[in-house]
Write a protein that holds these residues in place. Structure first.
Motif, short mmCIF file in Angstrom:
data_model
loop_
_atom_site.label_atom_id
_atom_site.label_comp_id
_atom_site.label_asym_id
_atom_site.label_seq_id
_atom_site.Cartn_x
_atom_site.Cartn_y
_atom_site.Cartn_z
N PRO B 106 0.84 -1.20 0.00
CA PRO B 106 0.00 0.00 0.00
C PRO B 106 0.87 1.26 0.00
O PRO B 106 1.82 1.37 0.78
CB PRO B 106 -0.79 -0.12 1.30
N MET B 107 0.55 2.19 -0.89
CA MET B 107 1.38 3.39 -1.09
C MET B 107 0.56 4.65 -0.88
O MET B 107 -0.66 4.64 -1.03
CB MET B 107 1.91 3.44 -2.54
N ILE B 108 1.27 5.73 -0.59
CA ILE B 108 0.67 7.06 -0.67
C ILE B 108 1.37 7.78 -1.81
O ILE B 108 2.61 7.84 -1.84
CB ILE B 108 0.87 7.84 0.64
N ASP B 109 0.61 8.21 -2.78
CA ASP B 109 1.18 8.93 -3.93
C ASP B 109 0.70 10.37 -3.89
O ASP B 109 -0.50 10.63 -3.97
CB ASP B 109 0.70 8.30 -5.25
N GLY B 110 1.66 11.28 -3.80
CA GLY B 110 1.30 12.69 -3.81
C GLY B 110 1.65 13.34 -5.14
O GLY B 110 2.75 13.14 -5.65
N PHE B 111 0.72 14.08 -5.69
CA PHE B 111 0.97 14.83 -6.94
C PHE B 111 -0.08 15.92 -7.07
O PHE B 111 -1.12 15.88 -6.39
CB PHE B 111 0.94 13.91 -8.15
N VAL B 112 0.20 16.88 -7.90
CA VAL B 112 -0.76 17.96 -8.12
C VAL B 112 -1.79 17.46 -9.13
O VAL B 112 -1.43 17.10 -10.26
CB VAL B 112 -0.06 19.23 -8.64
N GLY B 113 -3.04 17.40 -8.69
CA GLY B 113 -4.08 16.86 -9.55
C GLY B 113 -4.18 17.61 -10.86
O GLY B 113 -4.10 18.84 -10.90
N GLY B 114 -4.30 16.86 -11.95
CA GLY B 114 -4.51 17.47 -13.26
C GLY B 114 -3.26 18.04 -13.90
O GLY B 114 -3.31 18.48 -15.06
N ALA B 115 -2.13 18.01 -13.19
CA ALA B 115 -0.92 18.64 -13.73
C ALA B 115 -0.43 17.95 -14.99
O ALA B 115 0.19 18.56 -15.84
CB ALA B 115 0.18 18.64 -12.67
#
Ligand SMILES: Nc1ncnc2c1ncn2[C@@H]1O[C@H](COP(=O)(O)OP(=O)(O)OP(=O)(O)O)[C@@H](O)[C@H]1O
Ligand SMILES: [Mg+2]
Lengths: 252, 389
Positions: B106-115
């Motif tokens: 299980p991971m947490i993926d952070g990114f700017v949505g829609g970028a």
């Protein structure tokens, strides 16, 4: 015309390289269409072996002495393929073997219907004929019994019903009355005789029983792999085929 | 009917044979499903990484590992052939979850949505809710992968806790059978804060949270080979490891294809044992019935009919064993997946293809096993067979 005609029929069983049994030592035999013939002789004289060759179960030995010949209604069948011989057995012959040989997992009726299936008859028509054949041998009420649930004599009669169900041209029976008391064996003989009369079927019966021999048109006597006596057709001698032979009462 | 009755008479032996095949097919189904799952995982990864270059800190992998700066994204985007480069922050959901885990933890993926809209070709669809957008930055919201949603038993609007921080669920992904099923997608800023907390304070104090990245994803301009970009990155930026789709295939793909081969091998060996047991039973039962075959041949059954009967019977044994094996395999994979859902560990993917080919294999094996004794029996002289004791 002869329905079965054989010349130079030999059969040697090879048990090992040195040990061979010459069961048939060059037999010449002719069986007329519509005849009811008994083959008699001591045990081991080659009666069953001859019947198996006439019934196309064995091919006669081809490789010593003059070439064997076997004609069925004039057609040479000595060298037919296994498939062709199987088809003739299925469609034109009915067999009763020395130790009656029923399939143990099948009921009496199913055993009888095997012969219909192999002759290409199926469904209602086959079932009808199967039940009729069982009725003829007096076993209609045993149709759903397995061989293990039948007496030796009853099993033998199922085998006879199986031989008769397709109304084959030729019936070959090996000791068909061997396990029956004299009343029952008279009934079986009467049945063969009835078929022989009504449908003109040829019947070949291998037997030890001289009463059975007497009930037939002719007795072929064998000894030591050879035919000793071809016998005379009593019906032809008397020139009155329908009445001259002793007719046993037909069971109902 | 007759066939069933014949089988019924030899109950014990037929039952043992069927058991043998059942176990073989069950093993094939279970291991095959495991291989399917691994395959789907790897294929998903392979597709995702194919058209981009993923940059990690040196020694890191797939955007995981040491700390990079978000500024590096601009640096990479400035390279020739790069159309877009975005920072990501990825981390394990809990520090110990990777220890015993097949597939992706299980991971947490952070990114700017829609970028990456317009560049990213790996499409995700939403079972409920929506995906992340740029407007979510600064909010603690999350989009859950399908397996993860099961594990949390969460719906859109619910609150889940990730690394001791509460997040509101705004969307749930459709199953992909690959990495996203086990991922929690959060806005970049939220991920940066979570990540800061994982660092020793001496390190964290020197960093400004808003500049942290663990990976940079670079999208090539149309027609540019990702490998060329990876080479450029290697040449111009130190302390990073770029990974292309080819690298992924080479490293992950070859490792898993080995594993798959082993899994399928185990299944096939079990099946071989089952197959030998069918051959044995059929051969024995044919020998047992020599007399019966003699009778049938004598009264006019052709060789082909005898062969057909025997082959049909053994094929039927194979089919029954195959279906039972499939049923057992289905039960095991379903129960296994249900049990694994707790920890978001989905091990099995029982596909129609696997199910069908396992049963077909068992049936064909049965038929072949019957063929050998059938051939011998049908060639026997009828009189010899009749006299057989
Ligand atoms: N399959 C076989 N293998 C070896 N020898 C055989 C085989 N069949 C028959 N024989 C031998 O061939 C000879 C003739 O046998 P056959 O069965 O034809 O005799 P039969 O006249 O029918 O005897 P019975 O009245 O006892 O049935 C006998 O000596 C027998 O031992
Ligand atoms: Mg005999």
């Amino acid at each position: 015309m002869a329905i079965l005609e054989g010349r130079n029929l030999r059969k040697t069983y090879r048990l090992s390289r040195k040990n061979t049994v010459e069961a048939l030592k060059g037999v010449e035999v002719s069986i007329e269409k519509g005849e009811m013939v008994a083959i008699m002789g001591p045990s081991g004289s080659g009666k069953s072996t001859l019947m198996h060759i006439l019934g196309l179960l064995h091919a006669p030995d081809p490789n010593h002495g003059p070439a064997p010949e076997l004609y069925l209604s004039g057609e040479n069948v000595a060298t037919l393929s296994d498939n062709a011989r199987t088809r003739i057995r299925a469609r034109r012959m009915g067999f009763v073997f020395q130790d009656f040989n029923l399939v143990p997992t099948l009921t009496a009726l199913e055993n009888v219907l095997l012969a219909s299936t192999y002759a290409g008859i199926r469904g209602k028509q086959a079932r009808q004929a199967g039940l009729e054949a069982l009725t003829l041998v007096g076993l209609a009420d045993r149709a759903d019994h397995k061989p293990a649930e039948l007496s030796g004599g009853e099993q033998q009669r199922v085998a006879i019903a199986r031989a008769l169900v397709n109304k084959p041209e030729i019936i070959l029976a090996d000791e068909p009355t061997g396990n029956l008391d004299s009343d029952r064996s008279a009934e079986v003989l009467a049945l063969f005789r009835q078929f022989n009369r009504e449908h003109g079927q040829t019947v070949v019966v291998v037997t030890h029983d001289s009463e059975v021999g007497e009930a037939c048109d002719r007795v072929i006597r064998m000894r030591d792999g050879r035919i000793r006596d071809h016998g005379q057709n009593v019906a032809q001698v008397a020139d009155a085929p329908a009445t001259a032979t002793p007719l046993v009462a037909v069971p109902v | 009917m007759r066939l069933l009755r014949d089988l019924g008479r030899r109950k014990l032996r037929s039952a043992l044979t069927i058991t043998g095949i059942t176990i073989g097919i069950m093993a094939l189904v279970v291991f095959g499903s495991m291989a399917n799952k691994i395959d789907a995982l790897v294929k998903g990864g392979s597709t995702y990484y194919q058209d981009k270059v993923t940059v990690s800190a040196k020694g890191g992998y797939m955007g995981l590992g040491g700390v990079l700066s978000t500024k590096m994204a601009d640096q990479i985007e400035a390279l020739d052939g790069v159309a877009l480069a975005v920072p990501t922050v990825d981390m394990l959901q809990s520090d110990d979850s990777g220890a015993v885990n097949m597939g992706v933890p299980p991971m947490i993926d952070g990114f700017v949505g829609g970028a990456t809209a317009g560049y990213e070709t790996f499409k995700l669809s939403y079972a409920t809710g929506r995906g992340l957008t740029a407007a979510d930055e600064g909010q603690n919201v999350v989009v859950l992968g399908s397996d993860l949603a099961h594990q949390f038993n969460a719906r859109v609007g619910d609150t889940v806790t990730l690394r001791a921080v509460k997040f509101q669920v705004v969307g749930i992904l459709e199953p992909t059978l690959t990495a996203p099923d086990n991922a929690a997608e959060v806005p970049l800023a939220a991920a940066q804060q979570l990540f800061m907390k994982t660092l020793p304070s001496i390190v964290a104090d020197k960093l400004s949270g808003g500049e942290i990245a663990t990976g940079i994803v670079a999208y090539p301009k149309a027609g540019v080979d990702p490998q060329k970009i990876a080479d450029e990155i290697n040449a111009s930026i130190s302390g990073v490891t770029p990974m292309t789709g080819k690298d992924f295939d080479k490293q992950i793909g070859s490792a898993t294809s080995m594993l798959n081969a082993i899994l399928i091998g185990i299944g096939l060996i079990s099946l071989l044992v089952g197959g030998l047991s069918v051959i044995n039973t059929t051969a024995m039962s044919v020998a047992e019935r020599t007399r019966e075959i003699g009778i049938k041949r004598a009264i006019g059954a052709s060789r082909w009919r005898i062969r057909r009967e025997i082959v049909a019977e053994s094929a039927f044994i194979g089919l029954v064993g195959g279906l039972l094996g499939l049923a057992l395999g289905y039960a095991i994979t379903t129960l296994g997946n249900d049990a694994g859902r707790e920890s978001a560990t989905i091990l099995f993917d029982l596909t129609f293809g696997t199910a069908f080919s396992s049963v077909a294999f068992a049936t064909i094996l049965g038929a072949l096993a019957g063929f050998i004794p059938a051939w011998g029996a049908s060639r026997m002289d009828p009189v010899t067979a009749l006299r057989y004791e």
